[in-house]
Design a protein around this motif. Structure first.
Motif, PDB file in Angstrom:
ATOM      1  N   GLU A 133     110.315  43.142 148.329  1.00  0.00           N
ATOM      2  CA  GLU A 133     110.335  43.920 147.093  1.00  0.00           C
ATOM      3  C   GLU A 133     109.316  43.340 146.104  1.00  0.00           C
ATOM      4  N   VAL A 134     108.658  44.224 145.363  1.00  0.00           N
ATOM      5  CA  VAL A 134     107.704  43.810 144.340  1.00  0.00           C
ATOM      6  C   VAL A 134     108.140  44.430 143.012  1.00  0.00           C
ATOM      7  N   GLU A 135     108.392  43.587 142.027  1.00  0.00           N
ATOM      8  CA  GLU A 135     108.847  44.045 140.720  1.00  0.00           C
ATOM      9  C   GLU A 135     107.865  43.560 139.657  1.00  0.00           C
ATOM     10  N   MET A 136     107.277  44.492 138.930  1.00  0.00           N
ATOM     11  CA  MET A 136     106.297  44.122 137.903  1.00  0.00           C
ATOM     12  C   MET A 136     106.628  44.798 136.586  1.00  0.00           C
ATOM     13  N   ALA A 137     106.486  44.042 135.510  1.00  0.00           N
ATOM     14  CA  ALA A 137     106.717  44.606 134.180  1.00  0.00           C
ATOM     15  C   ALA A 137     105.691  45.698 133.891  1.00  0.00           C
ATOM     16  N   ARG A 138     106.121  46.725 133.167  1.00  0.00           N
ATOM     17  CA  ARG A 138     105.229  47.848 132.864  1.00  0.00           C
ATOM     18  C   ARG A 138     104.057  47.424 131.978  1.00  0.00           C
ATOM     19  N   ASP A 139     104.313  46.487 131.067  1.00  0.00           N
ATOM     20  CA  ASP A 139     103.271  46.089 130.111  1.00  0.00           C
ATOM     21  C   ASP A 139     102.548  44.830 130.555  1.00  0.00           C
ATOM     22  N   LEU A 140     102.482  44.577 131.853  1.00  0.00           N
ATOM     23  CA  LEU A 140     101.891  43.351 132.377  1.00  0.00           C
ATOM     24  C   LEU A 140     100.427  43.222 131.955  1.00  0.00           C
ATOM     25  N   GLY A 141     100.073  42.058 131.436  1.00  0.00           N
ATOM     26  CA  GLY A 141      98.706  41.828 130.983  1.00  0.00           C
ATOM     27  C   GLY A 141      97.770  41.516 132.140  1.00  0.00           C
ATOM     28  N   PRO A 142      96.467  41.551 131.897  1.00  0.00           N
ATOM     29  CA  PRO A 142      95.496  41.208 132.936  1.00  0.00           C
ATOM     30  C   PRO A 142      95.511  39.709 133.220  1.00  0.00           C
ATOM     31  N   VAL A 143      95.082  39.331 134.413  1.00  0.00           N
ATOM     32  CA  VAL A 143      95.033  37.921 134.795  1.00  0.00           C
ATOM     33  C   VAL A 143      93.652  37.602 135.344  1.00  0.00           C
ATOM     34  N   ARG A 144      93.262  36.356 135.209  1.00  0.00           N
ATOM     35  CA  ARG A 144      91.992  35.896 135.760  1.00  0.00           C
ATOM     36  C   ARG A 144      92.299  34.928 136.907  1.00  0.00           C
ATOM     37  N   ILE A 145      92.025  35.358 138.131  1.00  0.00           N
ATOM     38  CA  ILE A 145      92.361  34.565 139.311  1.00  0.00           C
ATOM     39  C   ILE A 145      91.281  34.723 140.371  1.00  0.00           C
ATOM     40  N   ASP A 146      91.315  33.840 141.352  1.00  0.00           N
ATOM     41  CA  ASP A 146      90.517  33.995 142.566  1.00  0.00           C
ATOM     42  C   ASP A 146      91.421  34.707 143.578  1.00  0.00           C
ATOM     43  N   ARG A 147      91.056  35.917 143.979  1.00  0.00           N
ATOM     44  CA  ARG A 147      91.927  36.712 144.842  1.00  0.00           C
ATOM     45  C   ARG A 147      92.168  36.047 146.180  1.00  0.00           C
ATOM     46  N   ASN A 148      91.143  35.403 146.761  1.00  0.00           N
ATOM     47  CA  ASN A 148      91.322  34.746 148.056  1.00  0.00           C
ATOM     48  C   ASN A 148      92.365  33.631 147.965  1.00  0.00           C
ATOM     49  N   VAL A 149      92.251  32.804 146.924  1.00  0.00           N
ATOM     50  CA  VAL A 149      93.204  31.717 146.747  1.00  0.00           C
ATOM     51  C   VAL A 149      94.603  32.269 146.483  1.00  0.00           C
ATOM     52  N   PHE A 150      94.675  33.315 145.680  1.00  0.00           N
ATOM     53  CA  PHE A 150      95.963  33.926 145.360  1.00  0.00           C
ATOM     54  C   PHE A 150      96.620  34.511 146.615  1.00  0.00           C
ATOM     55  N   GLU A 151      95.831  35.192 147.442  1.00  0.00           N
ATOM     56  CA  GLU A 151      96.384  35.816 148.644  1.00  0.00           C
ATOM     57  C   GLU A 151      96.869  34.781 149.649  1.00  0.00           C
ATOM     58  N   VAL A 152      96.129  33.685 149.806  1.00  0.00           N
ATOM     59  CA  VAL A 152      96.568  32.671 150.759  1.00  0.00           C
ATOM     60  C   VAL A 152      97.855  31.997 150.268  1.00  0.00           C
ATOM     61  N   ALA A 153      98.024  31.891 148.938  1.00  0.00           N
ATOM     62  CA  ALA A 153      99.277  31.358 148.393  1.00  0.00           C
ATOM     63  C   ALA A 153     100.440  32.302 148.699  1.00  0.00           C
ATOM     64  N   LEU A 154     100.221  33.616 148.533  1.00  0.00           N
ATOM     65  CA  LEU A 154     101.256  34.591 148.860  1.00  0.00           C
ATOM     66  C   LEU A 154     101.649  34.520 150.328  1.00  0.00           C
ATOM     67  N   ILE A 155     100.639  34.432 151.197  1.00  0.00           N
ATOM     68  CA  ILE A 155     100.915  34.376 152.633  1.00  0.00           C
ATOM     69  C   ILE A 155     101.741  33.140 152.968  1.00  0.00           C
ATOM     70  N   ASN A 156     101.358  31.990 152.408  1.00  0.00           N
ATOM     71  CA  ASN A 156     102.088  30.760 152.680  1.00  0.00           C
ATOM     72  C   ASN A 156     103.531  30.845 152.219  1.00  0.00           C
ATOM     73  N   LEU A 157     103.744  31.386 151.032  1.00  0.00           N
ATOM     74  CA  LEU A 157     105.107  31.514 150.521  1.00  0.00           C
ATOM     75  C   LEU A 157     105.923  32.494 151.363  1.00  0.00           C
ATOM     76  N   ALA A 158     105.280  33.600 151.790  1.00  0.00           N
ATOM     77  CA  ALA A 158     105.982  34.585 152.613  1.00  0.00           C
ATOM     78  C   ALA A 158     106.365  33.999 153.967  1.00  0.00           C
ATOM     79  N   VAL A 159     105.464  33.234 154.577  1.00  0.00           N
ATOM     80  CA  VAL A 159     105.745  32.624 155.878  1.00  0.00           C
ATOM     81  C   VAL A 159     106.879  31.607 155.755  1.00  0.00           C
ATOM     82  N   ASN A 160     106.844  30.796 154.689  1.00  0.00           N
ATOM     83  CA  ASN A 160     107.916  29.827 154.481  1.00  0.00           C
ATOM     84  C   ASN A 160     109.256  30.529 154.255  1.00  0.00           C
TER      85      ASN A 160
END
Length: 227
Positions: A133-160
């Motif tokens: 499930e993905v839950e996001m606030a309607r008024d969520l602000g923009p973020v400054r991130i490296d997408r590759n680093v962010f995606e690999v973090a998501l994958i690691n957390l999902a696998v764990n």
């Protein structure tokens, strides 16, 4: 005089103990820094060597695509080769970003626009008996991130999370706006807090101070790399 001497001796002993504790803390911090530097150098070497191999694979696949006598029959295989090479190149970028923070490519994005991709990434990293499930606030602000680093973090957390729920369960990603006065971490100004929860077994309290150590894993020998 005896009382003064005793107090002076006690103060000196207390000061020595405090200095010894500080020395141990500094030594531990230095050890951790040296260990991370060694891991970073290893990662950079692996990334460069792997990238050279991928360049050969991708170049050969592209040449085969141009010269194939029967493109309809070989097209799917060639597409798979190219896709694999592209995934490998993404991995090398992630490794280089880990080894050299300056290599990261941050960009300003809106997580709401990436919600479907984030969910798909986590679904692919888990099993069919786990509800994502993905839950996001309607008024969520923009973020400054490296997408590759962010995606690999998501994958690691999902696998764990997947490994912590052998009988299935729920994996929830949520995002909300936070400010300095309501965030649990030191923060200046406004930010977006991303939280990932699961219904798995959790981690033992005595392991919490080790979760960011390179190569530490709770999965046992041969089941996890911990990096």
């Amino acid at each position: 005089s005896e009382r003064k001497a005793r107090r002076a001796l006690e103060d000196e002993q207390s000061l020595r103990e405090q200095m010894e504790e500080e020395r141990h803390a500094i030594e531990e911090a230095l050890y951790q820094a040296q260990k991370m530097e060694a891991v970073a150098r290893l990662t950079a070497g692996v990334a460069h060597d792997f990238n050279n191999i991928l360049m050969i694979v991708r170049g050969s696949a592209e040449a085969l695509r141009r010269r194939a006598a029967e493109p309809a029959r070989s097209g799917r295989l060639i597409d798979a080769i190219v896709a694999g090479a592209e995934r490998g190149q993404t991995l090398t970028r992630q490794l280089l970003a880990f080894s050299r923070p300056s290599a990261a490519h941050a960009a300003t994005i809106h997580l709401q626009d990436q919600a479907a991709d984030m969910k798909r990434l986590m679904v692919q990293s888990t099993r069919t008996d786990i509800d994502v499930e993905v839950e996001m606030a309607r008024d969520l602000g923009p973020v400054r991130i490296d997408r590759n680093v962010f995606e690999v973090a998501l994958i690691n957390l999902a696998v764990n999370a997947r490994d912590a729920m052998p009988a299935g369960g729920r994996l929830i990603l949520s995002a909300r706006n936070v400010a300095a006065d309501d965030a649990s971490l030191p923060l200046i100004g406004e930010a977006v807090a991303i939280t990932i929860r699961d219904t798995g077994a959790g981690i033992a309290p005595d392991h919490l101070d080790k979760v960011f150590e390179p190569f530490f894993t709770t999965k046992g020998h041969g089941k996890g790399r911990g990096l």
